[in-house]
Write a protein that holds these residues in place. Structure first.
Motif, short mmCIF file in Angstrom:
data_model
loop_
_atom_site.label_atom_id
_atom_site.label_comp_id
_atom_site.label_asym_id
_atom_site.label_seq_id
_atom_site.Cartn_x
_atom_site.Cartn_y
_atom_site.Cartn_z
N GLY A 183 7.80 24.97 -7.37
CA GLY A 183 7.69 24.62 -8.09
C GLY A 183 7.93 23.16 -8.05
N LEU A 184 6.86 22.02 -7.36
CA LEU A 184 6.76 20.88 -7.25
C LEU A 184 6.01 20.38 -7.97
CD1 LEU A 184 8.52 20.71 -3.75
CD2 LEU A 184 9.41 20.40 -5.54
N SER A 185 5.66 19.16 -8.51
CA SER A 185 4.32 18.96 -8.85
C SER A 185 4.21 16.56 -8.42
CB SER A 185 4.29 18.72 -10.70
OG SER A 185 4.80 18.05 -10.81
N VAL A 186 5.36 17.36 -7.53
CA VAL A 186 4.85 15.24 -7.11
C VAL A 186 3.30 15.57 -6.18
CG1 VAL A 186 5.92 16.37 -5.33
CG2 VAL A 186 5.89 13.98 -5.98
N ASP A 187 3.03 14.60 -6.43
CA ASP A 187 1.85 13.99 -5.50
C ASP A 187 1.59 14.43 -4.12
OD1 ASP A 187 -0.71 12.63 -4.74
OD2 ASP A 187 0.41 10.85 -5.50
N ALA A 188 0.61 14.81 -3.85
CA ALA A 188 0.66 15.85 -2.31
C ALA A 188 0.18 14.68 -1.99
CB ALA A 188 -0.84 16.64 -3.06
N LEU A 189 -0.54 13.42 -1.86
CA LEU A 189 -0.87 12.90 -1.13
C LEU A 189 0.19 12.11 -0.18
CD1 LEU A 189 -2.64 11.20 0.51
CD2 LEU A 189 -3.01 9.81 -1.06
N ALA A 190 1.21 11.57 -1.86
CA ALA A 190 2.78 10.82 -0.99
C ALA A 190 3.43 11.23 -0.01
CB ALA A 190 3.19 11.25 -2.55
N VAL A 191 3.45 13.17 -0.19
CA VAL A 191 3.93 14.00 1.06
C VAL A 191 3.19 14.00 1.93
CG1 VAL A 191 4.88 16.46 0.90
CG2 VAL A 191 4.84 15.54 -1.52
N LYS A 192 2.12 13.89 1.85
CA LYS A 192 1.08 13.84 3.07
C LYS A 192 1.29 13.14 4.00
CE LYS A 192 -3.07 16.34 4.49
NZ LYS A 192 -4.52 16.39 4.50
N ILE A 193 1.35 11.92 3.22
CA ILE A 193 1.99 10.50 3.77
C ILE A 193 2.94 10.07 4.38
CG2 ILE A 193 1.96 8.15 3.32
CD1 ILE A 193 0.32 7.97 1.69
N LEU A 194 4.66 11.18 4.05
CA LEU A 194 5.65 10.90 4.33
C LEU A 194 5.96 12.08 5.63
CD1 LEU A 194 6.90 10.40 0.34
CD2 LEU A 194 6.87 8.77 2.93
N ALA A 195 5.13 12.97 5.12
CA ALA A 195 5.39 14.25 5.70
C ALA A 195 4.44 14.63 7.74
CB ALA A 195 5.62 15.51 5.98
N ASP A 196 3.55 14.13 7.39
CA ASP A 196 2.29 14.13 8.12
C ASP A 196 2.09 12.75 9.07
OD1 ASP A 196 0.15 15.97 9.96
OD2 ASP A 196 -0.85 15.02 8.65
N HIS A 197 1.93 13.32 11.03
CA HIS A 197 2.13 11.66 11.30
C HIS A 197 0.51 11.23 11.46
CE1 HIS A 197 2.96 8.57 14.41
NE2 HIS A 197 2.29 9.31 15.19
N GLU A 198 -0.33 12.60 11.26
CA GLU A 198 -1.13 11.77 11.16
C GLU A 198 -2.27 10.98 10.54
OE1 GLU A 198 -4.68 14.85 12.11
OE2 GLU A 198 -3.98 14.74 13.79
N THR A 199 -1.06 11.74 8.84
CA THR A 199 -2.28 11.01 8.14
C THR A 199 -1.50 9.57 8.02
OG1 THR A 199 -1.50 12.96 6.30
CG2 THR A 199 -2.14 11.38 5.32
N ALA A 200 0.23 9.98 7.84
CA ALA A 200 1.11 8.70 8.31
C ALA A 200 -0.36 6.89 8.44
CB ALA A 200 2.09 8.46 8.46
N MET A 201 -0.50 7.68 9.71
CA MET A 201 -1.25 6.77 11.02
C MET A 201 -2.13 6.08 9.93
SD MET A 201 0.45 5.87 13.32
CE MET A 201 2.07 6.05 12.33
N LYS A 202 -3.30 7.07 9.28
CA LYS A 202 -4.37 6.67 8.47
C LYS A 202 -3.88 5.48 7.69
CE LYS A 202 -7.40 9.57 5.90
NZ LYS A 202 -7.70 10.67 5.92
N TYR A 203 -2.92 5.73 7.34
CA TYR A 203 -2.06 4.75 5.92
C TYR A 203 -1.62 3.72 6.83
CZ TYR A 203 -4.73 7.65 2.31
OH TYR A 203 -5.32 8.08 1.72
N GLN A 204 -1.31 3.71 7.75
CA GLN A 204 -0.15 2.58 8.13
C GLN A 204 -1.36 1.14 7.83
OE1 GLN A 204 -0.23 2.67 12.70
NE2 GLN A 204 1.77 2.02 12.66
N LYS A 205 -2.15 1.26 7.91
CA LYS A 205 -2.52 -0.38 7.57
C LYS A 205 -2.87 -0.86 5.81
CE LYS A 205 -3.07 -2.44 11.98
NZ LYS A 205 -4.31 -1.92 12.99
N THR A 206 -2.18 0.27 5.02
CA THR A 206 -2.73 0.13 3.88
C THR A 206 -1.63 -0.65 2.91
OG1 THR A 206 -3.20 2.60 3.43
CG2 THR A 206 -2.94 1.53 1.74
N PRO A 207 -1.83 -1.68 2.52
CA PRO A 207 -1.39 -2.71 1.76
C PRO A 207 -0.07 -1.75 0.61
CG PRO A 207 -3.25 -3.77 1.26
CD PRO A 207 -3.43 -1.93 1.78
N PRO A 208 0.99 -2.29 0.87
CA PRO A 208 2.35 -1.03 -0.34
C PRO A 208 1.83 -0.82 -1.31
CG PRO A 208 2.88 -2.81 1.36
CD PRO A 208 1.46 -3.34 1.25
#
Ligand code: SF4
Length: 474
Positions: free
Chosen positions: A55-80
């Motif tokens: 029942g969730l329609s939130v941005d899946a990429l956002a969840v991935k960045i917040l939950a998945d360590h590997e994805t978080a590392m990939k986006y670590q240097k992305t400007p906020p």
């Protein structure tokens, strides 16, 4: 560049419904990630579909960045500004909670009574040495309250080994005593006496009058104490009504202990993500992917629970008093790593009984007089804490405890490194007073007593000495 506003969610609550929905849905997705077996794999294979199935329609990429360590590392240097709005808003929401906890430790929980304040401060410093990073999550509240004796839930992992439920305090019988206890606690410790909870080794909702007791608490302190309940679904309508009223009066974070996957499903079925935005769900069942029990209390005795490996295990967050209204007792305690000597990760300094308001007042005052000192007198025998090691350095001295803690004292206050080292030498035998050390160093090295006292006070404030009551019999 994404251009969107960051607003507060906890206090005050933003009126922006879409903002709340976004943060609340991320929170729910992360709850599934940490507690629902198989969610992680399903989400990584088909993110949008898996979120939609819940029942969730939130941005899946956002969840991935917040939950998945590997994805978080990939986006670590992305400007906020280039990250999805849900990532930035969820992180801001978390920062709100972290900042609130930091304010509690440094400001709200600081008692106005000078002796209690100094004792609490020494315990916090001792805990840095003994517990390391674990101490970051302990607020060292100086006063908390129990409305029952024991707990009906009987969790096999209970870190403070709550006994079975034996007695509950009823509002109709004890309202006057309760109001008197709260008023005297406030008179003695100030607003810090209202930063605790109305449970500790108890389940708040075991008490049928919990809400009435809390109404008085709000009246006295202007805050609603945090609720942590393991029986949120025992009577869901009671839980909902309580949360509605509590959050209307005072916005802060409450918590549900999630004891089984079935309970998680029930909570998610009954409450919308938005309703639980101020309620943290604590994974406390074996199948939850990120579950770890603190290695304290009953979890420590159990051979088959997934407990944390490191020492410094404790769930005690009190450096002060626990007033039990059902048993009519006051315990003075402070956290420590669970051990054979302290299986619940608490040093219970003393426990005394009271029968009425007058005796509660004298118990509290006599505990403060007996166990808490604003500073140690100069004729107090001094003993370094045995668990802490020390050595001389080029700049002065340092104290350390495994890899967790290193505290350096440098001769940078116009005092020579040699004086720090001489003072440390004198302390090593144990049992010398500040007067003894000052006199000996005056004779041996011409040191000024005032300088010696200054160094000893620094060590004392850092919590490096046993408290006077811990030295008795040495
Ligand atoms: S963990 Fe909480 S609910 Fe469970 S037995 Fe201990 S006090 Fe009761």
């Amino acid at each position: 560049m994404n251009d969107f506003e960051i607003k507060t969610v906890i206090n005050p609550l933003t009126a922006d419904r879409e903002y709340i929905r976004e943060v609340a849905e991320v929170k729910r997705a992360l709850e599934l990630w940490t507690m629902e077996p198989g969610f992680r794999e399903a989400f990584l294979a088909a993110p949008e579909d898996t979120l939609a199935a819940h029942g969730l329609s939130v941005d899946a990429l956002a969840v991935k960045i917040l939950a998945d360590h590997e994805t978080a590392m990939k986006y670590q240097k992305t400007p906020p500004g280039e990250l999805p709005s849900a990532v930035r808003r969820y992180r801001a929401f978390n920062q709100e909670k972290v900042a609130d906890r930091a304010r509690m430790v440094k400001e709200y929980c600081v008692p106005k009574h000078p002796a209690v304040r100094a004792w609490r401060s020494r315990q916090i410093n001792r805990c840095w040495a003994e517990l390391g990073a674990r101490n970051r999550s302990l607020i060292h509240v100086p006063m908390t309250y129990e409305l029952d004796l024991g707990c009906s839930v009987g969790c096999p992992f209970c870190g403070i080994m709550a006994p079975r439920l034996q007695k509950v305090c009823r509002y109709d019988e004890d309202a006057a005593l309760w109001k008197g206890v709260l008023a005297f606690a406030k008179e003695t410790l100030g607003d810090a006496a209202g930063q605790g909870t109305c449970y500790y080794a108890t389940e708040p909702l075991d008490n049928p009058d919990y809400e009435r007791f809390v109404d008085d608490y709000f009246e006295v302190f202007g805050v609603v104490p945090q609720l942590t309940t393991a029986v949120s679904m025992r009577k869901p309508e009671r839980t909902r009504a309580y949360l509605d009223a509590a959050l209307k009066n005072c916005r802060r974070v409450h918590r549900f202990s999630v004891l089984s996957l079935e309970l998680l499903h029930k909570i998610h079925d009954i409450f919308t993500p938005e309703e639980l935005i101020c309620v943290e769900l604590l994974p406390q069942f074996a199948e939850a992917p990120q579950n770890r029990f603190a290695n304290a209390g009953r979890a420590r005795q159990s051979g088959n629970l997934h407990v944390g490996e490191e020492d410094g295990n404790t769930i005690a967050c009190i450096s002060g008093f626990v007033v039990n209204m059902a048993e009519r007792s006051v315990r003075l305690l402070t956290p420590c790593g669970a051990s054979e000597a302290h299986p619940t990760g608490e040093i219970i300094v003393t426990k005394e009984s009271f029968s009425d308001l007058d005796s509660f007042k004298s118990v509290l005052i006599s505990m403060i007089d007996r166990y808490m000192q604003t500073e140690f007198p100069n004729d107090q025998p001094l003993f370094l804490r045995p668990a802490i090691s020390f050595q001389k350095t080029e700049e002065g001295v340092e104290f350390f405890h495994s890899e967790k803690f290193r505290l350096k004292f440098r001769g940078e206050d116009d005092l020579s490194p040699a004086l720090y080292q001489d003072v440390l030498d004198k302390l090593q035998t144990g049992g010398k007073t500040a007067d003894d050390i000052a006199e000996e160093l005056m004779e041996e090295t011409d040191s000024f007593p005032a300088h010696v006292f200054f160094i000893l006070k620094k060590f004392e404030k850092a919590g490096l000495f046993l408290e006077p009551y811990e030295c008795e019999g040495r």
